[in-house]
Scaffold this active site. Structure first.
Site, PDB file in Angstrom:
ATOM      1  N   PRO A 152      16.624  30.634   0.304  1.00  0.00           N
ATOM      2  CA  PRO A 152      17.002  30.117   1.427  1.00  0.00           C
ATOM      3  C   PRO A 152      16.120  30.281   2.782  1.00  0.00           C
ATOM      4  O   PRO A 152      15.819  29.735   3.830  1.00  0.00           O
ATOM      5  CB  PRO A 152      18.208  30.741   1.909  1.00  0.00           C
TER       6      PRO A 152
ATOM      7  N   PHE B 183      25.569  -5.088  10.487  1.00  0.00           N
ATOM      8  CA  PHE B 183      27.406  -5.699  10.568  1.00  0.00           C
ATOM      9  C   PHE B 183      28.096  -5.238  11.499  1.00  0.00           C
ATOM     10  O   PHE B 183      28.715  -5.057  11.886  1.00  0.00           O
ATOM     11  CB  PHE B 183      27.816  -3.962   9.425  1.00  0.00           C
TER      12      PHE B 183
ATOM     13  N   GLU C  29      13.716  17.065  -3.949  1.00  0.00           N
ATOM     14  CA  GLU C  29      12.726  16.760  -4.514  1.00  0.00           C
ATOM     15  C   GLU C  29      11.411  17.211  -3.999  1.00  0.00           C
ATOM     16  O   GLU C  29      10.515  16.562  -4.721  1.00  0.00           O
ATOM     17  CB  GLU C  29      12.515  15.812  -5.445  1.00  0.00           C
TER      18      GLU C  29
ATOM     19  N   ASP D 292       6.398  16.088 -10.920  1.00  0.00           N
ATOM     20  CA  ASP D 292       5.945  15.177 -11.254  1.00  0.00           C
ATOM     21  C   ASP D 292       6.102  14.068 -11.619  1.00  0.00           C
ATOM     22  O   ASP D 292       6.160  12.713 -11.605  1.00  0.00           O
ATOM     23  CB  ASP D 292       3.849  15.412 -11.120  1.00  0.00           C
TER      24      ASP D 292
END
Ligand code: COS
Length: 382
Positions: free
Chosen positions: A128, A338, A363, A240
């Site tokens: 956190p 759209f 990530e 990596d």
């Protein structure tokens, strides 16, 4: 000129993933997104087809696939549902530290069960108080005889409520900075381990995310991966490897957005003709396809670099960063094509924008990717 053709084995892996994505993931994507449902039956089916544990070596029963092969699969899965794909590939992230840093005994003990039966694992790095600053994590690991005692809290942990195993990064001494970080294998049923409740997320709603609390969790020394202080490097080397498939995941989301937009543009009429015949739409579609193809090529380049045995930090950061930014703007353009319908949940493109957003964050936020990229770049000029 590089040869971009795929081998027959790669073609069949891609076909398998495409069929699974179209027939078993996509039909449930909207419902899982709406309800925030974790479709475990789909994940089990993915496991049965060999679409989970892609990076686990074959000697432990895994698929033992190259990063390039993983990317081909992940791009297809992401076209079925980004959130489901995140949950399907989370084992690759969680098990990579064991593949990279485990002894032969640890690998046999902890990897084999994941390939013999359907189980989920989670990678517990983020906290956190410091997501991007991984070197400053606060979860403590105190040695007591032949055990370590873990105390701390992790957050944003994919699949955590459903996982049976966690790879956990903790520090033996915060004063040591990244040199104190150590990795541990922690079974879910260890006393003191408590995953929190499922987070209510903007996107990737078929995936499950929660905190994990560790309170007085006793972990045998035999569950430590590598030596004390080697955890940070293990986490970086893991990322990596795994950031490149995130590039593929983002590319898949972008491809899905383009497919929906192009089909819609051919069918929707305005000013007396299909909107695909208006240059404003053609220019958007042209920009979208350029971004997606560039994202795919950068992802493949990173995959090939890592598969050659190189570190690939620069290439994987570029792939992840570029492809996720591309997915965002392609999904945004798809909504624009759209028009008002794109903003409605009844149509599939607004979900793609929400799903694309996470690929810029998880990530390693794209700001972190840019730091990695510039550090690697400047090294070459120093
Ligand atoms: N491979 C090998 N070594 C690496 C490495 C890599 N990919 N990345 C860093 N290192 C090494 C450095 O060479 C340095 O070594 P020395 O101690 O010998 O000098 C050491 O690790 C520390 O690296 P650095 O100084 O770059 O560390 P920082 O604290 O500045 O942080 C970043 C580096 C920001 C890149 C790192 O904290 C990071 O990746 N953060 C994001 C975390 C993340 O992706 N979280 C998502 C979790 S999964 S959803």
């Amino acid at each position: 000129m590089p040869d971009f053709s795929l081998t027959p084995e790669q073609e069949s892996l891609r076909d398998l993933a495409r069929k699974f994505a179209r027939t078993e993931m996509a039909p449930h994507a909207a419902e899982c997104d709406k309800a925030g449902r974790f479709p475990e039956e789909i994940y089990r089916r993915g496991w049965e087809l060999g679409l989970m544990n892609l990076n686990v070596p074959t000697e432990y029963g895994g698929s033992g696939l190259s990063v390039m092969d993983q990317c081909l699969i992940v791009e297809e899965l992401a076209q079925g549902c980004g959130g489901m794909t995140t949950s399907i590939i989370a084992n690759c992230l969680a098990l990579e530290p064991i593949i990279l840093g485990g002894t032969a005994e640890q690998r046999a003990q902890w990897l084999t069960p994941f390939c013999a039966e359907y189980h989920l694992a989670s990678f517990c790095l983020t906290e956190p108080g410091g997501g991007s600053d991984a070197g400053a994590l606060k979860t403590r690991a105190r040695k007591e005889g032949d055990h370590y005692v873990l105390d701390g809290e992790k957050c944003f942990i994919t699949n955590a409520p459903h996982a049976s195993l966690y790879t956990v990064f903790a520090t033996i001494d915060p004063q040591l900075g990244h040199k104190g970080i150590t990795a541990f294998i922690v079974p879910r049923d260890t006393p003191g381990v408590a995953p929190g409740k499922d987070e209510d997320k903007m996107g990737h709603r078929a995936s499950s995310t929660s905190t994990v609390h560790f309170e007085g969790v006793r972990v045998p020394v035999a569950n430590r991966l590598g030596a004390e202080g080697e955890g940070f490097l293990m986490a970086m080397r893991t990322l990596d490897q795994t950031r490149t498939p995130i590039g593929a995941l983002a590319t898949g989301i972008g491809q899905a957005a383009l497919d929906h937009a192009a089909k819609y543009a051919l069918g929707r009429r305005s000013f007396g003709k299909p909107i695909a015949e208006h240059q404003a739409i053609q220019i958007k579609l042209a920009n979208m396809v350029q971004s997606i193809r560039a994202a795919r090529l950068l992802t493949w380049q990173a995959a090939v670099t890592i598969d050659r045995g190189e570190r690939g930090s620069l290439e994987s950061a570029i792939a992840k960063c570029y492809a996720s930014d591309a997915a965002m703007h392609v999904a945004d353009d798809a909504i624009q094509i759209f028009g008002g319908y794109g903003y409605m949940k009844e149509y599939p493109v607004e979900k793609l924008l929400r799903d694309a957003k996470l690929t810029q964050i998880y990530e390693g936020a794209n700001e972190i990717q840019r730091i990695v990229i510039s550090k690697e770049l400047l090294r070459a000029y120093a």
